[in-house]
Design a protein around this motif. Sequence first.
Motif, short mmCIF file in Angstrom:
data_model
loop_
_atom_site.label_atom_id
_atom_site.label_comp_id
_atom_site.label_asym_id
_atom_site.label_seq_id
_atom_site.Cartn_x
_atom_site.Cartn_y
_atom_site.Cartn_z
N LYS A 197 0.79 -1.09 -0.03
CA LYS A 197 0.06 -0.03 0.09
C LYS A 197 0.89 1.20 -0.02
CE LYS A 197 -4.10 -1.08 2.03
NZ LYS A 197 -4.99 -0.99 3.26
N ASN A 198 2.01 1.12 0.76
CA ASN A 198 2.96 2.23 0.75
C ASN A 198 4.18 1.92 1.24
OD1 ASN A 198 2.58 2.27 3.53
ND2 ASN A 198 0.83 3.70 3.62
N THR A 232 5.31 1.56 4.09
CA THR A 232 5.38 0.77 5.50
C THR A 232 4.31 -0.38 5.60
OG1 THR A 232 3.82 2.42 6.39
CG2 THR A 232 6.31 2.89 6.57
N THR A 233 3.44 -0.73 4.53
CA THR A 233 2.29 -1.50 4.76
C THR A 233 2.28 -2.31 3.56
OG1 THR A 233 1.22 -0.13 6.18
CG2 THR A 233 -0.26 -1.75 5.36
C1 LIG Z 1 0.37 3.24 4.69
O1 LIG Z 1 -0.73 2.39 4.69
C2 LIG Z 1 -1.59 2.18 5.80
C3 LIG Z 1 -2.61 1.32 5.66
O2 LIG Z 1 -3.53 1.95 4.72
C4 LIG Z 1 -1.82 3.46 6.56
O3 LIG Z 1 -2.31 3.15 8.03
C5 LIG Z 1 -0.68 4.28 6.87
O4 LIG Z 1 -0.96 5.36 7.55
C6 LIG Z 1 0.08 4.42 5.66
N1 LIG Z 1 1.36 5.01 5.79
C7 LIG Z 1 1.85 6.21 4.99
C8 LIG Z 1 3.26 6.70 5.32
O5 LIG Z 1 1.14 6.75 4.36
#
Ligand SMILES: *[C@@H]1O[C@H](CO)[C@@H](O)[C@H](O)[C@H]1NC(C)=O
Length: 235
Positions: free
Chosen positions: A158-159, A161-162
């Motif tokens: 997703k990005n 970190t996830t």
């Molecule tokens: C990455 O995605 C997760 C899940 O959608 C979210 O909780 C998190 O804030 C995001 N992190 C960034 C750095 O955008």
Amino acid sequence: MSRAAFIATTLLVSALCARAQTEFLPLLFSEEPKLTEEQAAQVVGVWDQVGGFRLDGSVLDDALRQAVEAAADGNSTDVDFAGVLADAASPFDALSFKLFIPAIDTATGAFWAYYLIGPKGKKPAVTRVLGMGAATKDGVLLTGTKDEDTGTWYGLVKNDTTLVALYMEGLEAWNADRTEVLDNQVVAQYTYAKLPPEEIQAALALVVAKGAKADNSSQGIAATDRETHGGSGSK
Ligand SMILES: *[C@@H]1O[C@H](CO)[C@@H](O)[C@H](O)[C@H]1NC(C)=O
Ligand SMILES: *[C@@H]1O[C@H](CO)[C@@H](O)[C@H](O)[C@H]1NC(C)=O
Ligand SMILES: *[C@@H]1O[C@H](CO)[C@@H](O)[C@H](O)[C@H]1NC(C)=O
């Protein structure tokens, strides 16, 4: 996880997976690069499992049998089927589970990865995932297979970190006299968090140690595959 949350999560993952698959093949077979260098950098590295659950088919059968036995006079309208489903789910944190993705090719989307999975504090078992990925509007979608199991693995980065993953394994294989399950049916959904780049060294050491098996079988299989398919991977 509460029963309602469990069912909601399962429905959400199924819907996401169906939509992602209808988008995936046109993306994969487009003439465009499958992802950018920035997206490739998001995908690669060592990921640590931080959430999720798994359901084993064998556990569901057993939980259902127990619920029917417990129901008054075996009255099946008295059985809480949704409760059986929720109770059969195993938590994500029974084992230590890391996923090491060394690289993804931006032009083709080809990638490979290793599961590093085992009891906490013990040396993990190393197995391989081989697959293809492409950027979607929801993130980088990865789809692959395991080397040792019949399952299909889907990941969505997703990005930075996830990463969320869906794993489905269908074949329930028994030994000849049906006294032991050699391979079980599983569906699992996990969330992973990216670990710092320093974690790559330790993951790599485990992967390389696995390749150097005393019986040399992995080198032998690789040599035969290179010869048959004209591959140029270094010796
Ligand atoms: C990455 O995605 C997760 C899940 O959608 C979210 O909780 C998190 O804030 C995001 N992190 C960034 C750095 O955008
Ligand atoms: C079976 O269980 C249901 C729900 O508890 C009850 O309404 C019904 O009367 C039971 N039937 C029999 C035959 O015991
Ligand atoms: C493993 O394979 C390599 C390459 O074929 C060979 O040189 C080496 O002697 C083998 N090692 C053992 C322990 O069999």
